[in-house]
Design a protein around this motif. Sequence first.
Motif, PDB file in Angstrom:
ATOM      1  N   TYR A 161      35.044  55.763  20.003  1.00  0.00           N
ATOM      2  CA  TYR A 161      36.356  55.651  19.531  1.00  0.00           C
ATOM      3  C   TYR A 161      37.529  55.852  20.783  1.00  0.00           C
ATOM      4  O   TYR A 161      38.220  55.215  20.904  1.00  0.00           O
ATOM      5  CB  TYR A 161      36.629  56.882  18.631  1.00  0.00           C
ATOM      6  N   ASP A 166      47.923  41.172   9.421  1.00  0.00           N
ATOM      7  CA  ASP A 166      46.348  41.648  10.108  1.00  0.00           C
ATOM      8  C   ASP A 166      46.450  41.629  11.629  1.00  0.00           C
ATOM      9  O   ASP A 166      46.462  40.515  12.186  1.00  0.00           O
ATOM     10  CB  ASP A 166      45.316  40.729   9.615  1.00  0.00           C
ATOM     11  N   ILE A 167      46.502  42.606  12.426  1.00  0.00           N
ATOM     12  CA  ILE A 167      46.695  42.685  13.759  1.00  0.00           C
ATOM     13  C   ILE A 167      45.527  42.044  14.591  1.00  0.00           C
ATOM     14  O   ILE A 167      45.472  41.645  15.775  1.00  0.00           O
ATOM     15  CB  ILE A 167      46.808  44.012  14.558  1.00  0.00           C
ATOM     16  N   LYS A 217      40.203  53.515  22.387  1.00  0.00           N
ATOM     17  CA  LYS A 217      41.747  53.888  22.659  1.00  0.00           C
ATOM     18  C   LYS A 217      42.058  53.684  24.098  1.00  0.00           C
ATOM     19  O   LYS A 217      43.162  53.397  24.345  1.00  0.00           O
ATOM     20  CB  LYS A 217      41.949  55.360  22.109  1.00  0.00           C
ATOM     21  N   PHE A 225      45.930  65.809  14.300  1.00  0.00           N
ATOM     22  CA  PHE A 225      46.986  66.228  13.127  1.00  0.00           C
ATOM     23  C   PHE A 225      46.387  67.229  12.206  1.00  0.00           C
ATOM     24  O   PHE A 225      45.030  67.306  11.893  1.00  0.00           O
ATOM     25  CB  PHE A 225      47.060  64.838  12.387  1.00  0.00           C
ATOM     26  N   GLY A 263      49.912  53.842   6.840  1.00  0.00           N
ATOM     27  CA  GLY A 263      49.103  54.973   6.999  1.00  0.00           C
ATOM     28  C   GLY A 263      49.749  56.418   7.174  1.00  0.00           C
ATOM     29  O   GLY A 263      50.798  56.488   6.830  1.00  0.00           O
ATOM     30  N   LEU A 264      48.949  57.223   7.528  1.00  0.00           N
ATOM     31  CA  LEU A 264      49.377  58.615   7.480  1.00  0.00           C
ATOM     32  C   LEU A 264      50.894  58.836   8.104  1.00  0.00           C
ATOM     33  O   LEU A 264      51.942  58.973   7.884  1.00  0.00           O
ATOM     34  CB  LEU A 264      48.353  59.632   7.811  1.00  0.00           C
ATOM     35  N   VAL A 265      50.585  58.512   9.603  1.00  0.00           N
ATOM     36  CA  VAL A 265      51.684  58.705  10.544  1.00  0.00           C
ATOM     37  C   VAL A 265      52.885  57.563  10.230  1.00  0.00           C
ATOM     38  O   VAL A 265      54.065  57.756  10.188  1.00  0.00           O
ATOM     39  CB  VAL A 265      51.299  58.674  12.169  1.00  0.00           C
ATOM     40  N   SER A 303      51.325  46.178   7.784  1.00  0.00           N
ATOM     41  CA  SER A 303      50.073  46.504   7.818  1.00  0.00           C
ATOM     42  C   SER A 303      49.362  45.459   6.706  1.00  0.00           C
ATOM     43  O   SER A 303      49.924  44.633   6.401  1.00  0.00           O
ATOM     44  CB  SER A 303      50.039  48.033   7.116  1.00  0.00           C
ATOM     45  N   ARG A 304      47.867  45.681   6.729  1.00  0.00           N
ATOM     46  CA  ARG A 304      47.332  44.699   5.928  1.00  0.00           C
ATOM     47  C   ARG A 304      47.655  44.695   4.495  1.00  0.00           C
ATOM     48  O   ARG A 304      47.847  43.486   3.779  1.00  0.00           O
ATOM     49  CB  ARG A 304      45.799  45.261   5.808  1.00  0.00           C
ATOM     50  N   ARG A 305      48.227  45.569   3.685  1.00  0.00           N
ATOM     51  CA  ARG A 305      48.586  45.521   2.645  1.00  0.00           C
ATOM     52  C   ARG A 305      50.113  44.851   2.418  1.00  0.00           C
ATOM     53  O   ARG A 305      50.477  44.295   1.321  1.00  0.00           O
ATOM     54  CB  ARG A 305      48.809  46.898   1.836  1.00  0.00           C
ATOM     55  N   SER A 344      48.345  57.324  20.755  1.00  0.00           N
ATOM     56  CA  SER A 344      47.040  57.420  21.125  1.00  0.00           C
ATOM     57  C   SER A 344      46.858  59.134  21.184  1.00  0.00           C
ATOM     58  O   SER A 344      47.384  59.724  20.345  1.00  0.00           O
ATOM     59  CB  SER A 344      46.999  57.116  23.036  1.00  0.00           C
ATOM     60  N   THR A 371      48.466  51.687  13.889  1.00  0.00           N
ATOM     61  CA  THR A 371      47.214  51.167  13.104  1.00  0.00           C
ATOM     62  C   THR A 371      46.356  52.194  13.353  1.00  0.00           C
ATOM     63  O   THR A 371      46.160  52.872  14.498  1.00  0.00           O
ATOM     64  CB  THR A 371      46.925  49.710  13.484  1.00  0.00           C
TER      65      THR A 371
HETATM   66  N1  LIG Z   1      43.789  61.453  13.359  1.00  0.00           N
HETATM   67  C1  LIG Z   1      44.393  62.266  14.396  1.00  0.00           C
HETATM   68  O1  LIG Z   1      44.034  63.469  14.440  1.00  0.00           O
HETATM   69  C2  LIG Z   1      44.949  61.367  15.397  1.00  0.00           C
HETATM   70  C3  LIG Z   1      45.497  62.144  16.560  1.00  0.00           C
HETATM   71  C4  LIG Z   1      46.250  61.400  17.463  1.00  0.00           C
HETATM   72  C5  LIG Z   1      46.347  60.136  17.417  1.00  0.00           C
HETATM   73  N2  LIG Z   1      46.011  59.524  16.425  1.00  0.00           N
HETATM   74  C6  LIG Z   1      46.024  57.975  16.361  1.00  0.00           C
HETATM   75  O2  LIG Z   1      47.093  57.845  15.204  1.00  0.00           O
HETATM   76  C7  LIG Z   1      46.837  56.427  15.036  1.00  0.00           C
HETATM   77  C8  LIG Z   1      47.310  56.563  13.624  1.00  0.00           C
HETATM   78  O3  LIG Z   1      46.534  57.173  12.720  1.00  0.00           O
HETATM   79  P1  LIG Z   1      46.531  57.652  11.249  1.00  0.00           P
HETATM   80  O4  LIG Z   1      46.004  58.625  10.787  1.00  0.00           O
HETATM   81  O5  LIG Z   1      48.134  57.518  10.654  1.00  0.00           O
HETATM   82  O6  LIG Z   1      46.003  56.076  10.531  1.00  0.00           O
HETATM   83  P2  LIG Z   1      45.761  55.806   8.843  1.00  0.00           P
HETATM   84  O7  LIG Z   1      46.209  56.553   7.881  1.00  0.00           O
HETATM   85  O8  LIG Z   1      44.156  55.497   8.877  1.00  0.00           O
HETATM   86  O9  LIG Z   1      46.626  54.462   8.914  1.00  0.00           O
HETATM   87  C9  LIG Z   1      46.193  53.138   9.512  1.00  0.00           C
HETATM   88  C10 LIG Z   1      46.991  52.087   9.386  1.00  0.00           C
HETATM   89  O10 LIG Z   1      46.812  50.831   9.990  1.00  0.00           O
HETATM   90  C11 LIG Z   1      46.544  49.880   9.278  1.00  0.00           C
HETATM   91  N3  LIG Z   1      45.670  48.588   9.384  1.00  0.00           N
HETATM   92  C12 LIG Z   1      44.370  48.810   9.475  1.00  0.00           C
HETATM   93  N4  LIG Z   1      43.808  48.006   9.872  1.00  0.00           N
HETATM   94  C13 LIG Z   1      44.734  46.959  10.087  1.00  0.00           C
HETATM   95  C14 LIG Z   1      44.842  45.700  10.503  1.00  0.00           C
HETATM   96  N5  LIG Z   1      43.725  44.955  10.864  1.00  0.00           N
HETATM   97  N6  LIG Z   1      45.993  45.077  10.615  1.00  0.00           N
HETATM   98  C15 LIG Z   1      47.229  45.811  10.353  1.00  0.00           C
HETATM   99  N7  LIG Z   1      47.274  46.901  10.052  1.00  0.00           N
HETATM  100  C16 LIG Z   1      45.945  47.475   9.986  1.00  0.00           C
HETATM  101  C17 LIG Z   1      46.225  50.180   7.693  1.00  0.00           C
HETATM  102  O11 LIG Z   1      46.950  49.351   6.901  1.00  0.00           O
HETATM  103  P3  LIG Z   1      46.531  49.650   5.267  1.00  0.00           P
HETATM  104  O12 LIG Z   1      47.362  50.777   4.932  1.00  0.00           O
HETATM  105  O13 LIG Z   1      47.446  48.233   4.752  1.00  0.00           O
HETATM  106  O14 LIG Z   1      45.183  49.342   4.919  1.00  0.00           O
HETATM  107  C18 LIG Z   1      47.125  51.691   7.708  1.00  0.00           C
HETATM  108  O15 LIG Z   1      48.411  51.424   7.617  1.00  0.00           O
HETATM  109  C19 LIG Z   1      45.594  56.130  15.325  1.00  0.00           C
HETATM  110  O16 LIG Z   1      45.788  54.906  16.308  1.00  0.00           O
HETATM  111  C20 LIG Z   1      44.825  57.137  15.911  1.00  0.00           C
HETATM  112  O17 LIG Z   1      44.084  56.865  17.026  1.00  0.00           O
HETATM  113  C21 LIG Z   1      45.232  60.175  15.253  1.00  0.00           C
END
Ligand SMILES: NC(=O)c1ccc[n+]([C@@H]2O[C@H](COP(=O)([O-])OP(=O)(O)OC[C@H]3O[C@@H](n4cnc5c(N)ncnc54)[C@H](OP(=O)(O)O)[C@@H]3O)[C@@H](O)[C@H]2O)c1
Length: 249
Positions: A107, A37-38, A111, A133, A10-12, A31-33, A95, A58
């Motif tokens: 959501y 699968d968590i 969390k 972000f 994912g992004l982070v 991760s899933r790919r 978080s 995740t």
């Molecule tokens: N967006 C914000 O501004 C923000 C701010 C603070 C905190 N956060 C937190 O940061 C965290 C990460 O965010 P992100 O934007 O980096 O996420 P993201 O880019 O959407 O990436 C999510 C990752 O989770 C994996 N995933 C999804 N379902 C899964 C499963 N069942 N089993 C295993 N892996 C799984 C995906 O796998 P695949 O790539 O293989 O599909 C991907 O690698 C989140 O928990 C979010 O709450 C976000």
Amino acid sequence: MKVTVFGAHGLVGSLLTETLRREGEDVVAASRRSGVDICTGAGVAKALAGADVLVDVTDSPWYGDAELMYFFTRGTANLLEAARAAGVSQYVALSIVGVDQIPDSGYMRAKVAQEELIEESGLPYTIVRATQFHEFAPTIIDSLVVESDDDVDDVHDVRVPDALIQPIAADEVAAFLAEVVASPPRNHVSNVGGPEKITFAQMAREVLSLSHDDQRVVVDPTAKYFGATLKKDSLVTRDGAMLASITFG
Ligand SMILES: NC(=O)c1ccc[n+]([C@@H]2O[C@H](COP(=O)([O-])OP(=O)(O)OC[C@H]3O[C@@H](n4cnc5c(N)ncnc54)[C@H](OP(=O)(O)O)[C@@H]3O)[C@@H](O)[C@H]2O)c1
């Protein structure tokens, strides 16, 4: 040190994996790919074999309240069980700053449930709460566009809440997580935020100007953030948080 990163693509997760590898850590990118699968637990124990630290970055692929709650509680319960069996020395999860201040967001409730499972697990842990972000800003602004029949030439209002936001570069979140991974567990929540608290209106104008978009920005105290009502400072850090350095825009 061996570190298993769940959500590593994912992004982070991808930025964190890159940072940890650059620092010489042995990283399993799960991760899933990669077949992990968590939620079902598939591949989790194998990915964690011999790990010193587990990092969960995740995010849910589903949006409904029930699905979000299922993702963050079932997934976390599976990770905690596997972490205990593998004897990891620290469980790290990402978080959101203010997550417990916004109870009308499904959501955020999910969390909070994730955080509670970790805190009550008895495992050594660090929960990092980050602000929104930079990379997420266009999605936030898109969600605030309101179309009306009176709109002319496809120019719509972006109706923003009267609240503050503190964008942080995902790269700096990854850098902070990498520091946490290399340190002893804190057994509490650590907050990290962007360098500046700005209004939603400022962020919207910045996002729109970057994409040469001439939508109108209107401050609307009734506007919701993904369905949730915000107070002025719901999403920003309080005293004691770590502040990043890259400004927004
Ligand atoms: N967006 C914000 O501004 C923000 C701010 C603070 C905190 N956060 C937190 O940061 C965290 C990460 O965010 P992100 O934007 O980096 O996420 P993201 O880019 O959407 O990436 C999510 C990752 O989770 C994996 N995933 C999804 N379902 C899964 C499963 N069942 N089993 C295993 N892996 C799984 C995906 O796998 P695949 O790539 O293989 O599909 C991907 O690698 C989140 O928990 C979010 O709450 C976000």
